[in-house]
Write a protein that holds these residues in place. Structure first.
Motif, PDB file in Angstrom:
ATOM      1  N   UNK A 251     -36.370 -35.163  20.220  1.00  0.00           N
ATOM      2  CA  UNK A 251     -34.848 -35.079  20.788  1.00  0.00           C
ATOM      3  C   UNK A 251     -34.871 -33.967  21.877  1.00  0.00           C
ATOM      4  N   UNK A 252     -33.814 -34.366  22.488  1.00  0.00           N
ATOM      5  CA  UNK A 252     -33.454 -33.093  23.474  1.00  0.00           C
ATOM      6  C   UNK A 252     -32.097 -32.894  23.325  1.00  0.00           C
ATOM      7  N   UNK A 253     -31.667 -31.641  23.090  1.00  0.00           N
ATOM      8  CA  UNK A 253     -30.105 -31.180  22.794  1.00  0.00           C
ATOM      9  C   UNK A 253     -29.834 -29.884  23.629  1.00  0.00           C
ATOM     10  N   UNK A 254     -28.693 -29.997  23.938  1.00  0.00           N
ATOM     11  CA  UNK A 254     -28.276 -28.614  24.613  1.00  0.00           C
ATOM     12  C   UNK A 254     -27.120 -28.024  23.731  1.00  0.00           C
ATOM     13  N   UNK A 255     -27.119 -26.551  24.118  1.00  0.00           N
ATOM     14  CA  UNK A 255     -26.030 -25.831  23.543  1.00  0.00           C
ATOM     15  C   UNK A 255     -25.407 -24.991  24.443  1.00  0.00           C
ATOM     16  N   UNK A 256     -24.037 -25.078  24.786  1.00  0.00           N
ATOM     17  CA  UNK A 256     -23.700 -24.158  25.707  1.00  0.00           C
ATOM     18  C   UNK A 256     -23.098 -22.948  24.899  1.00  0.00           C
ATOM     19  N   UNK A 257     -22.259 -21.965  25.592  1.00  0.00           N
ATOM     20  CA  UNK A 257     -21.817 -20.604  24.856  1.00  0.00           C
ATOM     21  C   UNK A 257     -20.657 -20.930  24.149  1.00  0.00           C
ATOM     22  N   UNK A 258     -20.080 -21.756  24.019  1.00  0.00           N
ATOM     23  CA  UNK A 258     -18.646 -22.291  23.175  1.00  0.00           C
ATOM     24  C   UNK A 258     -18.716 -23.675  22.428  1.00  0.00           C
ATOM     25  N   UNK A 259     -20.171 -24.120  22.552  1.00  0.00           N
ATOM     26  CA  UNK A 259     -20.175 -25.485  21.938  1.00  0.00           C
ATOM     27  C   UNK A 259     -21.330 -25.660  20.813  1.00  0.00           C
ATOM     28  N   UNK A 260     -21.131 -26.669  20.015  1.00  0.00           N
ATOM     29  CA  UNK A 260     -22.313 -26.899  19.125  1.00  0.00           C
ATOM     30  C   UNK A 260     -23.529 -27.611  19.927  1.00  0.00           C
ATOM     31  N   UNK A 261     -24.478 -27.975  19.093  1.00  0.00           N
ATOM     32  CA  UNK A 261     -25.546 -28.667  19.758  1.00  0.00           C
ATOM     33  C   UNK A 261     -25.410 -30.140  19.933  1.00  0.00           C
ATOM     34  N   UNK A 262     -25.457 -30.479  21.254  1.00  0.00           N
ATOM     35  CA  UNK A 262     -24.993 -31.695  21.880  1.00  0.00           C
ATOM     36  C   UNK A 262     -26.407 -32.731  22.001  1.00  0.00           C
ATOM     37  N   UNK A 263     -26.138 -33.782  21.267  1.00  0.00           N
ATOM     38  CA  UNK A 263     -27.319 -34.689  21.683  1.00  0.00           C
ATOM     39  C   UNK A 263     -27.465 -35.260  23.142  1.00  0.00           C
ATOM     40  N   UNK A 264     -28.617 -35.288  23.682  1.00  0.00           N
ATOM     41  CA  UNK A 264     -28.881 -35.798  25.006  1.00  0.00           C
ATOM     42  C   UNK A 264     -29.725 -36.844  25.009  1.00  0.00           C
ATOM     43  N   UNK A 265     -30.888 -36.885  24.453  1.00  0.00           N
ATOM     44  CA  UNK A 265     -31.745 -37.852  24.349  1.00  0.00           C
ATOM     45  C   UNK A 265     -32.875 -37.916  23.345  1.00  0.00           C
ATOM     46  N   UNK A 266     -33.583 -39.035  22.980  1.00  0.00           N
ATOM     47  CA  UNK A 266     -34.559 -39.116  21.909  1.00  0.00           C
ATOM     48  C   UNK A 266     -35.603 -40.151  22.277  1.00  0.00           C
ATOM     49  N   UNK A 267     -36.521 -40.009  21.875  1.00  0.00           N
ATOM     50  CA  UNK A 267     -37.708 -40.647  22.155  1.00  0.00           C
ATOM     51  C   UNK A 267     -38.466 -40.999  20.940  1.00  0.00           C
ATOM     52  N   UNK A 268     -39.204 -42.280  20.760  1.00  0.00           N
ATOM     53  CA  UNK A 268     -39.875 -42.517  19.484  1.00  0.00           C
ATOM     54  C   UNK A 268     -41.221 -41.974  19.565  1.00  0.00           C
ATOM     55  N   UNK A 269     -41.656 -41.664  18.251  1.00  0.00           N
ATOM     56  CA  UNK A 269     -43.001 -40.775  18.338  1.00  0.00           C
ATOM     57  C   UNK A 269     -44.066 -41.414  18.986  1.00  0.00           C
ATOM     58  N   UNK A 270     -44.070 -42.997  19.076  1.00  0.00           N
ATOM     59  CA  UNK A 270     -45.230 -43.338  20.140  1.00  0.00           C
ATOM     60  C   UNK A 270     -44.694 -43.583  21.312  1.00  0.00           C
ATOM     61  N   UNK A 271     -43.398 -43.151  21.671  1.00  0.00           N
ATOM     62  CA  UNK A 271     -42.862 -43.399  22.946  1.00  0.00           C
ATOM     63  C   UNK A 271     -42.374 -44.660  23.264  1.00  0.00           C
ATOM     64  N   UNK A 272     -42.363 -45.541  22.459  1.00  0.00           N
ATOM     65  CA  UNK A 272     -41.940 -46.964  22.802  1.00  0.00           C
ATOM     66  C   UNK A 272     -40.352 -47.330  22.846  1.00  0.00           C
ATOM     67  N   UNK A 273     -39.497 -46.252  22.597  1.00  0.00           N
ATOM     68  CA  UNK A 273     -38.190 -46.480  22.639  1.00  0.00           C
ATOM     69  C   UNK A 273     -37.586 -45.052  23.073  1.00  0.00           C
ATOM     70  N   UNK A 274     -36.623 -45.376  23.770  1.00  0.00           N
ATOM     71  CA  UNK A 274     -35.480 -44.009  24.029  1.00  0.00           C
ATOM     72  C   UNK A 274     -34.087 -44.308  23.891  1.00  0.00           C
ATOM     73  N   UNK A 275     -33.253 -43.288  23.600  1.00  0.00           N
ATOM     74  CA  UNK A 275     -31.941 -43.429  23.648  1.00  0.00           C
ATOM     75  C   UNK A 275     -31.340 -42.416  24.323  1.00  0.00           C
ATOM     76  N   UNK A 276     -30.117 -42.452  24.817  1.00  0.00           N
ATOM     77  CA  UNK A 276     -29.615 -41.284  25.613  1.00  0.00           C
ATOM     78  C   UNK A 276     -28.125 -40.904  25.247  1.00  0.00           C
ATOM     79  N   UNK A 277     -27.438 -39.838  25.273  1.00  0.00           N
ATOM     80  CA  UNK A 277     -26.375 -39.605  25.125  1.00  0.00           C
ATOM     81  C   UNK A 277     -25.340 -39.765  26.234  1.00  0.00           C
ATOM     82  N   UNK A 278     -24.274 -39.903  26.052  1.00  0.00           N
ATOM     83  CA  UNK A 278     -23.233 -40.330  27.139  1.00  0.00           C
ATOM     84  C   UNK A 278     -23.263 -39.090  28.397  1.00  0.00           C
TER      85      UNK A 278
END
Length: 124
Positions: A35-62
């Motif tokens: 996955x990719x997450x981001x964390x700003x100075x005043x926020x918790x870790x926010x989900x951005x995107x994920x990818x299957x181990x074999x790269x066959x599927x992805x999902x994105x945060x809003x």
């Protein structure tokens, strides 16, 4: 020993693009969702995107708003996040953790391995 090293961050003006990379070592990489997450100075870790181990599927945060693309090259044990048309709200530290099970998840608590992240700053 498992190690994740993120890179590619930096200061950019609004409207520009960045490509983040994350190299994994010491792990059966293809068995893990990433996955990719981001964390700003005043926020918790926010989900951005994920990818299957074999790269066959992805999902994105809003919050990616269709501007981001996650990919992986399992021959190089590397995960990428292409970020386009950045604006200042994307200023944060970006992480690419791995979770057991190839499918991946939005929940940061279920990711077992984390790197130190890479800083992204976007100016007006």
């Amino acid at each position: 020993q498992v190690q994740l090293v993120e890179s590619g961050g930096g200061p950019v003006p609004a409207g520009e693009s960045l490509r983040l990379s994350c190299v994994a070592s010491g792990i059966a990489y293809i068995s893990y969702g990433a996955g990719w997450f981001r964390q700003g100075p005043e926020n918790g870790r926010e989900f951005l995107a994920l990818i299957h181990g074999k790269g066959v599927s992805t999902l994105y945060g809003a919050s990616t708003k269709g501007r981001f693309a996650i990919s992986r090259d399992n021959t190089k044990d590397t995960i990428y996040l292409q970020m386009n048309d950045l604006d200042p709200e994307y200023r944060a530290i970006y992480y690419c953790p791995l979770t057991p099970g190839a499918t991946g998840t939005r929940d940061p608590k279920l990711y077992r391995y984390w790197g130190r992240g890479t800083q992204v700053s976007v100016s007006e």
